[in-house]
Design a protein around this motif. Structure first.
Motif, short mmCIF file in Angstrom:
data_model
loop_
_atom_site.label_atom_id
_atom_site.label_comp_id
_atom_site.label_asym_id
_atom_site.label_seq_id
_atom_site.Cartn_x
_atom_site.Cartn_y
_atom_site.Cartn_z
N GLY A 191 0.89 -0.92 -0.10
CA GLY A 191 -0.19 -0.03 -0.09
C GLY A 191 0.71 1.18 0.01
O GLY A 191 0.16 2.12 0.56
N ARG A 201 5.90 -0.46 6.90
CA ARG A 201 5.72 -0.96 5.58
C ARG A 201 6.75 -1.20 4.33
O ARG A 201 6.67 -2.12 3.74
N GLU A 235 -6.08 1.17 11.36
CA GLU A 235 -6.35 0.78 10.02
C GLU A 235 -5.32 -0.03 9.55
O GLU A 235 -5.45 -1.06 8.80
N GLY A 236 -4.08 0.42 9.65
CA GLY A 236 -2.84 -0.23 9.39
C GLY A 236 -2.71 -1.51 10.14
O GLY A 236 -2.26 -2.54 9.25
N GLN A 262 -5.10 -3.46 11.25
CA GLN A 262 -6.09 -4.46 10.65
C GLN A 262 -5.69 -4.85 9.21
O GLN A 262 -5.75 -6.01 8.90
N TRP A 263 -5.18 -4.09 8.44
CA TRP A 263 -4.56 -4.41 7.16
C TRP A 263 -3.37 -5.40 7.44
O TRP A 263 -3.29 -6.30 6.32
N GLY A 293 -4.79 -8.91 8.16
CA GLY A 293 -5.14 -9.60 7.03
C GLY A 293 -4.14 -10.14 6.01
O GLY A 293 -4.21 -11.31 5.33
N PHE A 294 -3.16 -9.14 5.75
CA PHE A 294 -2.21 -9.27 4.79
C PHE A 294 -1.18 -10.67 5.30
O PHE A 294 -0.95 -11.66 4.63
#
Length: 309
Positions: free
Chosen positions: A116, A135, A161-162, A164-165, A168-169
């Motif tokens: 991202g 990241r 938010e990061g 949570q991302w 999932g990633f």
């Protein structure tokens, strides 16, 4: 690819950092690597990646030490520390790594998209937030499209938010792509939602290796059943007669080591009316503190007003 640690031992002078440590990380799973500060986690990861030579024991990838891998960057991707030139863009940082590893420079843009950072890729990395640096570190680890990922505190600096991302990633990489993922973290609530298995260490030694299901249902505070009934005293007598340890609290009781089905069947046979019957499990944080109690490198003192006088 399977990661195996066997009998790993390392001392720095008189300090034993890791002692006869052994565990396994299976492909297709996310394994959490947990322990208090000073438990030997970072030293273990450094030995796993060939950065520190162990005094004894082995750390291998499908039986091969990291230093003997033919193409290590295509086998193992790691994030222990995020280092970059602040004046270089995130994209150019990755392209330098591509050239050093003999990878096509196009991989830089591919991994920026994965994590991202496409829009930020041409900006100077020195202006990145802590979360963006995390990241970028993850993107660096993914350059060789490795089958194993070793991540040390990957959620540090990420906003909700990061995080949570990232959750999932990481699970996508393991569950959908079959990669082997080892994650070291102090964010226990996040670990609980992300990992399939845990390896808990304390004072350089293995404390517990188990799946999350096994950990919750084990003796360290896991499975109990809560029951509420207008005839709770009679139900307690029935359960105790069957050898079940129970504790009463008003119109409810808790029973350890039994399932809701077993207790429901006992109540039905005894003709006892039930108003509530549900299983209760301890969270990872509670279990973790039970397992590692007294093994902190720096234990805080009492915080009561009297203790500070």
């Amino acid at each position: 690819m399977r990661v195996e640690v066997r009998g790993l031992t390392k001392s720095f002078g008189a300090v034993r950092a890791v002692s006869d440590l052994g565990f396994t990380v299976e492909p297709g799973t996310v394994t959490g690597f947990l322990g208090p500060n000073g438990a030997g986690k970072t030293t273990t990861l450094r030995m796993l990646l060939g950065l520190v030579r162990p005094d004894a024991g082995t750390a291998t990838f499908d039986g091969t030490p990291y230093t003997s891998l033919r193409e290590p960057v295509r086998t193992v991707g790691a994030v222990l520390e995020t280092a970059f030139h602040p004046a270089r863009s995130g994209r150019n940082h990755l392209r330098v790594y591509c050239r050093a590893a003999g990878l096509p420079v196009e991989r830089a843009d591919a991994v920026l998209t994965q994590v991202g950072l496409t829009d930020a890729g041409r900006r100077r990395a020195g202006g990145y937030s802590l979360g963006m640096r995390q990241r970028l570190g993850l993107a660096t680890a993914l350059l060789g499209d490795p089958s194993v990922l070793v991540l040390d505190e990957p959620a540090n600096g990420l906003d909700p938010e990061g995080i949570q991302w990232l959750r999932g990633f990481i699970r996508h990489l393991a569950h959908d792509q079959g990669r082997t993922v080892l994650v070291s973290s102090h964010l226990l609530s996040e670990v609980e939602q992300t990992v399939d298995r845990v390896v808990i260490v304390g004072a350089g030694r293995l404390v517990r290796e188990a799946s999350m299901e096994q950990l919750r249902s084990g003796a360290e505070g896991g499975g109990t059943v809560l029951v509420r009934s207008p005839e709770i005293a009679r139900l307690a007598e029935v359960l105790r007669a069957d050898g079940m340890p129970v504790s009463l609290d008003g119109d409810s009781l808790t029973a350890a080591g039994r399932t809701t089905a077993e207790i429901g069947a006992r109540a039905f046979a005894a003709g006892v009316e039930l108003h509530e019957l549900r299983s209760r499990t301890s969270g990872l944080e509670e279990i973790y503190f039970q397992l590692t109690a007294g093994q902190e490198q720096y234990a805080a003192g009492a915080t009561s007003p009297e203790a500070s006088r």
